[in-house]
Motif scaffolding. Structure first.
Motif, PDB file in Angstrom:
ATOM      1  N   MET A   1      56.716 -43.850  -7.961  1.00  0.00           N
ATOM      2  CA  MET A   1      57.009 -42.935  -6.846  1.00  0.00           C
ATOM      3  C   MET A   1      56.872 -41.483  -7.309  1.00  0.00           C
ATOM      4  SD  MET A   1      58.244 -43.174  -3.566  1.00  0.00           S
ATOM      5  CE  MET A   1      58.814 -44.853  -3.704  1.00  0.00           C
ATOM      6  N   LYS A   2      56.234 -40.661  -6.460  1.00  0.00           N
ATOM      7  CA  LYS A   2      56.037 -39.248  -6.799  1.00  0.00           C
ATOM      8  C   LYS A   2      57.354 -38.478  -6.692  1.00  0.00           C
ATOM      9  CE  LYS A   2      51.485 -39.523  -6.975  1.00  0.00           C
ATOM     10  NZ  LYS A   2      50.760 -39.378  -8.224  1.00  0.00           N
ATOM     11  N   ASP A   3      57.355 -37.267  -7.248  1.00  0.00           N
ATOM     12  CA  ASP A   3      58.543 -36.422  -7.168  1.00  0.00           C
ATOM     13  C   ASP A   3      58.577 -35.705  -5.817  1.00  0.00           C
ATOM     14  OD1 ASP A   3      60.793 -35.000  -8.825  1.00  0.00           O
ATOM     15  OD2 ASP A   3      59.740 -33.443  -7.699  1.00  0.00           O
ATOM     16  N   LYS A   4      59.690 -35.868  -5.106  1.00  0.00           N
ATOM     17  CA  LYS A   4      59.750 -35.358  -3.736  1.00  0.00           C
ATOM     18  C   LYS A   4      59.571 -33.844  -3.659  1.00  0.00           C
ATOM     19  CE  LYS A   4      63.316 -34.708  -0.684  1.00  0.00           C
ATOM     20  NZ  LYS A   4      64.450 -35.025   0.202  1.00  0.00           N
ATOM     21  N   TYR A   5      60.152 -33.115  -4.596  1.00  0.00           N
ATOM     22  CA  TYR A   5      60.104 -31.656  -4.474  1.00  0.00           C
ATOM     23  C   TYR A   5      58.838 -31.049  -5.066  1.00  0.00           C
ATOM     24  CZ  TYR A   5      64.773 -32.047  -2.661  1.00  0.00           C
ATOM     25  OH  TYR A   5      65.840 -32.377  -1.871  1.00  0.00           O
ATOM     26  N   ASN A   6      58.321 -31.654  -6.142  1.00  0.00           N
ATOM     27  CA  ASN A   6      57.144 -31.060  -6.780  1.00  0.00           C
ATOM     28  C   ASN A   6      55.822 -31.550  -6.212  1.00  0.00           C
ATOM     29  OD1 ASN A   6      58.579 -29.377  -8.544  1.00  0.00           O
ATOM     30  ND2 ASN A   6      59.065 -31.174  -9.803  1.00  0.00           N
ATOM     31  N   GLU A   7      55.837 -32.786  -5.698  1.00  0.00           N
ATOM     32  CA  GLU A   7      54.596 -33.324  -5.115  1.00  0.00           C
ATOM     33  C   GLU A   7      54.935 -33.896  -3.751  1.00  0.00           C
ATOM     34  OE1 GLU A   7      52.503 -35.622  -8.657  1.00  0.00           O
ATOM     35  OE2 GLU A   7      54.663 -35.949  -8.607  1.00  0.00           O
ATOM     36  N   PHE A   8      55.462 -33.030  -2.896  1.00  0.00           N
ATOM     37  CA  PHE A   8      56.013 -33.526  -1.639  1.00  0.00           C
ATOM     38  C   PHE A   8      54.996 -34.298  -0.797  1.00  0.00           C
ATOM     39  CE2 PHE A   8      56.633 -32.826   2.950  1.00  0.00           C
ATOM     40  CZ  PHE A   8      57.631 -33.766   3.111  1.00  0.00           C
ATOM     41  N   GLU A  10      52.288 -35.898  -1.545  1.00  0.00           N
ATOM     42  CA  GLU A  10      51.947 -37.201  -2.121  1.00  0.00           C
ATOM     43  C   GLU A  10      53.115 -38.170  -1.932  1.00  0.00           C
ATOM     44  OE1 GLU A  10      51.620 -34.296  -3.598  1.00  0.00           O
ATOM     45  OE2 GLU A  10      49.477 -34.076  -4.019  1.00  0.00           O
ATOM     46  N   TRP A  11      54.325 -37.656  -2.201  1.00  0.00           N
ATOM     47  CA  TRP A  11      55.537 -38.478  -2.011  1.00  0.00           C
ATOM     48  C   TRP A  11      55.603 -38.978  -0.573  1.00  0.00           C
ATOM     49  CZ3 TRP A  11      59.637 -37.979   1.371  1.00  0.00           C
ATOM     50  CH2 TRP A  11      60.765 -38.780   1.124  1.00  0.00           C
ATOM     51  N   TYR A  12      55.399 -38.061   0.369  1.00  0.00           N
ATOM     52  CA  TYR A  12      55.532 -38.359   1.794  1.00  0.00           C
ATOM     53  C   TYR A  12      54.524 -39.425   2.233  1.00  0.00           C
ATOM     54  CZ  TYR A  12      55.677 -37.307   6.827  1.00  0.00           C
ATOM     55  OH  TYR A  12      55.785 -37.391   8.189  1.00  0.00           O
ATOM     56  N   ASP A  13      53.260 -39.209   1.885  1.00  0.00           N
ATOM     57  CA  ASP A  13      52.223 -40.161   2.293  1.00  0.00           C
ATOM     58  C   ASP A  13      52.467 -41.539   1.683  1.00  0.00           C
ATOM     59  OD1 ASP A  13      50.925 -38.354   3.857  1.00  0.00           O
ATOM     60  OD2 ASP A  13      49.498 -37.731   2.318  1.00  0.00           O
ATOM     61  N   GLU A  14      52.893 -41.540   0.433  1.00  0.00           N
ATOM     62  CA  GLU A  14      53.109 -42.808  -0.262  1.00  0.00           C
ATOM     63  C   GLU A  14      54.272 -43.586   0.356  1.00  0.00           C
ATOM     64  OE1 GLU A  14      54.016 -42.343  -4.432  1.00  0.00           O
ATOM     65  OE2 GLU A  14      54.214 -44.494  -4.738  1.00  0.00           O
ATOM     66  N   ILE A  15      55.382 -42.894   0.583  1.00  0.00           N
ATOM     67  CA  ILE A  15      56.584 -43.605   1.021  1.00  0.00           C
ATOM     68  C   ILE A  15      56.447 -44.110   2.454  1.00  0.00           C
ATOM     69  CG2 ILE A  15      57.901 -41.529   1.719  1.00  0.00           C
ATOM     70  CD1 ILE A  15      59.265 -44.741   0.124  1.00  0.00           C
ATOM     71  N   LEU A  16      55.768 -43.358   3.318  1.00  0.00           N
ATOM     72  CA  LEU A  16      55.650 -43.808   4.709  1.00  0.00           C
ATOM     73  C   LEU A  16      54.904 -45.131   4.806  1.00  0.00           C
ATOM     74  CD1 LEU A  16      54.891 -40.611   6.807  1.00  0.00           C
ATOM     75  CD2 LEU A  16      57.059 -41.781   6.495  1.00  0.00           C
TER      76      LEU A  16
END
Ligand SMILES: [Zn+2]
Length: 470
Positions: A1-8, A10-16
């Motif tokens: 899982m990507k870092d929410k604050y530094n790679e928001f 990427e995190w967002y697209d991945e988690i959805l």
């Protein structure tokens, strides 16, 4: 899982996608598939707003998706504001239509055409209607899953009509209160700002927007409350006969919220392990994980089932994970999906007539006696929601910066919202946008600033809020 604050992003697209909220592989840009888990959360969310609207006397209606071009064109500012993003239907595969039909980007023109036919007397007023529909906007900015789409799948737009200016203004205040309650119940902190003139909703007198700050430090609009004044009434010739027998144009307001709110909610509350749902909109509030030991299978599973039945009958949205994945994989999976509470049941719990409850937000685990379980779960749910709100509020507060001196570029924060003393003039506001490289979000008319407008040097009347924005 990507870092929410530094790679928001990427995190967002991945988690959805990983958490089964949406699937964005459909080959039309900006059009998403909502999967059952995501759609359930969306429905639970939008139902809160529908309930708030119903409680305040709004009635649900349905108006058509297609708008004849000549009706859409009646209010000139509106036409200009929406012309670039409104889809046009010119025919079928084999036939050209004799007039163009537009796909609603919002329903003012559809509804107000009918309001003219309906309204005769001031006694017909007020009317307070809302509809829950999809709308289409050809977004030219970069599309972003749920947050900026071309088919907005879940738009709740309210439209009201009043006999007097004062009544319309009162309605604006009521709408703001409704939205406050709505965002409060999603544990999303916000600021409410009046949009500067140069950015006002097309066809409106003025509007107030709710904003919050996303994990990448950019501001996002959550909802908009719009005073249309008499602009549409004049364009659509909507008049009523008043008590003194004179005919007067009506006064109108409208306000809307879309599924964007759930994209914001998931972004704000999630962490590096995945989503975290507030309990009131969690598709699954509690997941039960059997911790199987050899020889104890039957008693463990039977306890899992009886706890499941009990919680279900108490009205909780509960799920029991009977897959053959390892316990560790199950923990990881349900954490990623954002289920607020997990119940572990193994030999220890069976023996002690208790269960282990794990919180998604803090990771804390506690042993709870079976007979205290229901009341303890209710207590924990409230506590989780409170904690989510406090974390989010802290984030928002730490991302609003007061900026008195704009001359030193190195002191201008790149992320978050800045508030700058402002004389209130359009040309100074536009110049502030240019110099700071940010967009004006608006101002709070009740918030007096001290000091001088950094552009013209005259006395500041208020604060202008600016930020990079979605
Ligand atoms: Zn100025």
């Amino acid at each position: 899982m990507k870092d929410k604050y530094n790679e928001f992003h990427e995190w967002y697209d991945e988690i959805l996608e990983k958490a089964d909220i949406i699937d964005k592989r459909y080959p039309v840009k900006g059009c998403l598939i909502w999967k059952p888990y995501g759609y359930k959360a969306l429905k639970l969310t939008m139902n809160i707003l529908k309930r708030l609207l119903e409680e305040t006397g709004h009635e649900e209606v349905y108006f058509p998706t297609l708008i004849p071009e000549e009706i859409f064109a009646l209010e000139k500012d509106f036409l200009e504001g929406f012309s670039g993003e409104t889809f046009v239907i010119e025919g079928t595969l084999s036939k050209r239509l004799d007039r163009k039909l537009l796909l609603r980007p919002t329903s003012e023109t559809v509804m107000y055409y009918m309001f003219k036919l309906w309204l005769k007397s001031y006694r017909d007023l007020p009317i307070k209607l809302y509809q829950h529909v999809n709308v289409f906007r050809y977004e030219t900015k970069h599309t972003r899953a749920i947050l900026r789409v071309r088919e907005i799948a879940s738009f709740i737009e309210a439209h009201t009509v009043h006999a007097t200016k004062e009544d319309a203004e009162k309605q604006i205040r009521e709408a703001i209160e409704i939205y406050k309650k709505f965002f409060d119940s999603l544990y999303i902190p916000y600021i409410i700002l009046r949009t500067p003139k140069w950015d006002t909703f097309a066809g409106a007198e003025y509007n107030y927007d709710f904003f919050t700050v996303m994990p990448d430090g950019r501001a996002i609009e959550l909802g908009s409350v719009i005073n249309l004044g008499q602009k549409f009434a004049k364009a659509f010739d909507i008049k009523v006969q008043m008590a003194d027998e004179s005919f007067q144009y009506v006064w109108q307001t409208c306000y809307g919220v879309s599924e964007r709110v759930i994209g914001v909610l998931l972004s704000i509350h999630g962490d590096n392990r995945g989503l975290i749902f507030p309990t009131n909109i969690a598709p699954i509030q509690i997941v039960i994980v059997p911790v199987i030991f050899k020889g104890k299978e039957e008693e463990i599973l039977s306890k899992c089932r009886s706890i499941y039945e009990k919680l279900k009958s108490e009205g909780f949205r509960v799920h029991i994970d009977l897959t053959d994945r390892s316990v560790g994989d199950k923990y990881y999976y349900w954490e990623m999906k954002g289920v607020p509470l997990r119940i572990d049941i193994g030999p220890k719990e069976v023996k002690q007539e208790a269960v282990t409850v794990a919180r998604r937000d803090t990771g804390e685990k506690i042993l709870v006696k079976d007979e205290e379980l229901v009341s303890k779960l209710k207590e924990l749910m409230e506590d989780i929601n409170r904690n989510l709100y406090e974390r989010a509020k802290k984030w928002l507060n730490s991302n609003i910066h007061t900026l008195i001196d704009i001359s030193d570029k190195s002191k201008i924060p790149e992320k978050g919202i800045v508030k700058v003393p402002w004389c209130g003039r359009d040309e100074c506001g536009l110049e502030l946008e240019r110099r700071l490289g940010k967009e004006a979000l608006g101002f709070n008319p009740e918030e007096k600033a001290h000091g001088k407008c950094p552009i013209c040097g005259e006395k500041a009347e208020t604060w202008l809020y600016l930020s990079k924005k979605y």
